[in-house]
Enzyme design. Structure first.
Site, mmCIF file in Angstrom:
data_model
loop_
_atom_site.group_PDB
_atom_site.id
_atom_site.type_symbol
_atom_site.label_atom_id
_atom_site.label_comp_id
_atom_site.label_asym_id
_atom_site.label_seq_id
_atom_site.Cartn_x
_atom_site.Cartn_y
_atom_site.Cartn_z
ATOM 1 C CD GLU A 1 -4.576 3.197 -5.080
ATOM 2 O OE1 GLU A 1 -5.356 4.216 -4.857
ATOM 3 O OE2 GLU A 1 -3.712 2.804 -3.249
ATOM 4 C CG HIS B 1 -3.310 -1.471 -2.653
ATOM 5 N ND1 HIS B 1 -3.675 0.266 -2.231
ATOM 6 C CD2 HIS B 1 -3.376 -1.451 -1.109
ATOM 7 C CE1 HIS B 1 -3.867 0.352 -0.708
ATOM 8 N NE2 HIS B 1 -3.552 -0.678 -0.482
ATOM 9 C CB SER C 1 -0.449 0.452 1.253
ATOM 10 O OG SER C 1 -0.389 -0.180 1.941
ATOM 11 C CG ASN D 1 -2.856 3.687 1.766
ATOM 12 O OD1 ASN D 1 -4.055 4.050 2.036
ATOM 13 N ND2 ASN D 1 -2.013 3.271 1.546
#
Length: 596
Positions: free
Chosen positions: A154, A142, A121, A192
């Site tokens: 992702e 991800h 991540s 993130n």
């Protein structure tokens, strides 16, 4: 034609790894699930079994489907079991050296055409890929936690990832029923990179004792519609995991100070306070792994005890202003049983406010949320006026005029002369310093901020803003009034943005910077935050609703007060405002609304 993935491997069967196994097996793909030891393998098997059993209990999975799902999973110890898979996804802890060792071994074990993927991540997919002799076949996939539920994936390509590999993985995500956003290899990717700056900011706010953990979390849930408050979310993620992600983003992402982990975070990790998994983080839990919060030494007093602490009696309320916010506040107080005097500049404006309140109350009756008697009683409690002198005997004045400091100061100076001693004077400002307004009077101890959210009759949150001159009695009165209104009052200091705007707008500004850097599209960034983080709106949807001019003004205030370089307004935001692209109200902002 995209390649067919008939068997995939998953390395690491923690919460995330087991969830990824479930996603593939649910969709008819055979999975080889690998761990480092028999004990770890059994824990992973138990996690998967528990998840599928819960799905059966909730009626989301038939027993036969669960049995077929579990039959597709081959649990094995050691990477050697992955020799015949078409794709491997690594889901081990976020340590670069560990991932590099695993990928070097996967490169040796797996067949030459196999795709090697990491679920990292925050770490560099590129740095992981160079541990292999096939970096063009390495990609980031991800998933978000819990993987069986969260729709977003992702897909992270490096500068050497093959285009065929990217398209094959995108097709696979579609087969799995996921929404993929394809991006390049950058610290934090989309979700993130935007989420953890906000979370770290919230930790800093708590560390500075600006507001309690409960009030910070309640403010973001009730003020922004988020599924969890930031500190509760940190506990769920794990404070050690959050620290690693922030530290990696800080080192890889240009050393932005806002990604430097808050000192409190490092202290808590060192002390073993890791969140839910350890039984204690920002909150205390019933036991390690439990989601149930239990009282601890930081839990606030019961509401009744807190409200009894010196609150003044409030029976009659004055509301000054004629805009949407003033209209909503009048309705809220009248429905709660207060006598209300509405003061506007002139009879014409009073008539418009009166009509707006009647229309809103009538809608409540039509929708079954209000009886005709309650509507009539509420209207009967309101007196319409165009003269400030009519506020001479009220117990509380709520100012809701234009967001200009000079106008508010002049109004408060007038109220200071007109109102009786002991009256509480409140401003609904969302961005201006309350102390500046308070010092326009000779009674700053009686001045407080009451920041209602729009639309006031619906939004359950009020930020109670204390200045350094606000008395404890005034604060207690404000809390008691909010409780009687049926609102959740959160207490904070007099700092730019208070809680909600101080946490929300830097996140929105970061999203604009991400778009400005051509890292991703507005649509993909919105998808990432809605599907990956559960936000009700993506940042660009929200900016267009709020208004780009309003957003820019708030961001400028935050930057001017805090002087944090990361808070400087994104140039793209300034350019759009200069061009007159203000969002929905002008027909165009980040999107063209004239074509919808």
């Amino acid at each position: 034609m995209a390649r067919e993935f008939t068997r995939v491997g998953v390395v690491g069967l923690g919460t995330m790894g087991a969830g990824i196994v479930e996603v593939f097996a649910r969709n008819g793909v055979d999975v080889t699930a690998v761990e480092i030891s028999d004990a770890a393998l059994e824990r992973g098997r138990a996690t998967l079994t528990g998840s599928t059993d819960r799905a059966v209990a909730k009626g989301k999975l038939a027993e036969a489907e669960r049995d077929a799902l579990l039959a597709r999973v081959d649990f094995r110890v050691g990477l050697g079991a992955l020799h015949d898979v078409d794709l491997v996804i690594e889901a081990v802890p976020e340590h670069l050296d560990l991932k590099q060792r695993i990928f070097a071994e996967l490169d040796r074990v797996c067949k030459p055409e196999a795709i090697l993927a990491t679920n990292t991540s925050s770490l560099s997919v590129t740095e992981i890929s160079v541990a292999t002799a096939r970096p063009n076949q390495v990609i980031g996939i991800h998933f978000f936690n819990p993987a069986p539920v969260m729709k977003l994936v992702e897909v992270v390509r490096t500068v050497v990832t093959s285009a065929d590999v990217v398209s094959d993985v995108e097709a696979l995500c579609e087969r799995l029923g996921k929404v993929d956003v394809t991006i390049s290899d950058r610290a934090g990717f989309i979700a993130n990179a935007l989420l953890f700056g906000y979370l770290n900011h919230a930790v800093g706010m708590f560390e500075a004792r600006y507001a309690t953990r409960e009030d910070i979390d309640a403010a973001m849930k009730l003020g922004c519609g988020l599924p969890m408050g930031p500190l509760a979310l940190m506990d769920l993620i794990g404070l050690d995991t959050a620290y690693e992600i922030l530290d990696t983003m800080y080192r890889r992402g240009g050393r932005d100070r806002r990604h430097a982990p808050a000192p409190l975070l490092k202290q808590m990790v060192t002390a073993g306070l890791l969140g839910r998994k350890s039984g204690r983080g920002f909150y205390t839990y019933e036991r390690p792994g439990s989601p149930k919060v239990v009282p601890d030494e930081y839990t606030p007093l019961a509401a009744d005890a807190a409200l009894a602490d010196g609150a003044r009696a409030i029976a009659k309320v004055g509301v000054v202003g004629s805009g949407t916010m003033a209209t909503g506040i009048i309705e809220v107080f009248a429905k709660a049983g207060y006598e209300v005097i509405s003061v506007t500049r002139g009879a014409e404006k009073s008539a418009k406010v009166c009509e707006a309140v009647k229309t809103s109350l009538n809608k409540g009756v039509v929708r079954g949320k209000l009886s005709e008697t309650d509507r009539d009683d509420a209207l009967g409690r309101i007196t319409w006026s165009a003269t400030l002198e009519h506020l001479a005997d009220v117990d509380l004045v709520v100012e809701a005029v234009i967001e200009e400091l000079s106008v508010k100061k002049a109004l408060f100076a007038s109220l200071d002369e007109i109102c009786k001693p002991g009256v509480v004077l409140a401003t609904t400002t969302s961005s201006l310093p309350v102390i500046d307004v308070a010092m326009a009077t000779q009674r700053p101890a009686d001045v407080v901020g009451l920041h209602f959210f729009n639309p006031a009759p619906i939004m359950p949150l009020v930020e109670i803003v204390q200045t350094i001159r606000t008395s404890a009695e005034t604060s207690a009165t404000a809390r008691a009034v909010c409780a009687k209104l049926g609102k959740t009052g959160v207490v904070c200091g007099d700092r730019s943005g208070f809680i909600v705007n101080a946490l929300l707008f830097p996140y929105l500004n970061d999203a604009v910077k991400m778009l400005e850097a051509s890292y991703s599209t507005a649509d993909d960034i919105d998808y990432a935050m809605k599907l990956g983080c559960g936000y009700p709106m993506g940042p660009f949807e929200l900016l267009d609703v709020v208004g780009l001019d309003v957003s820019l003004a708030i961001q400028r205030e935050l930057y001017l007060e805090l002087r944090e370089p990361g808070f400087a307004p994104a140039p793209l935001l300034e350019h759009l405002v200069t061009a007159g692209y203000l969002g929905r109200k002008s027909g165009r902002g980040f999107r063209d609304h004239t074509r919808r």
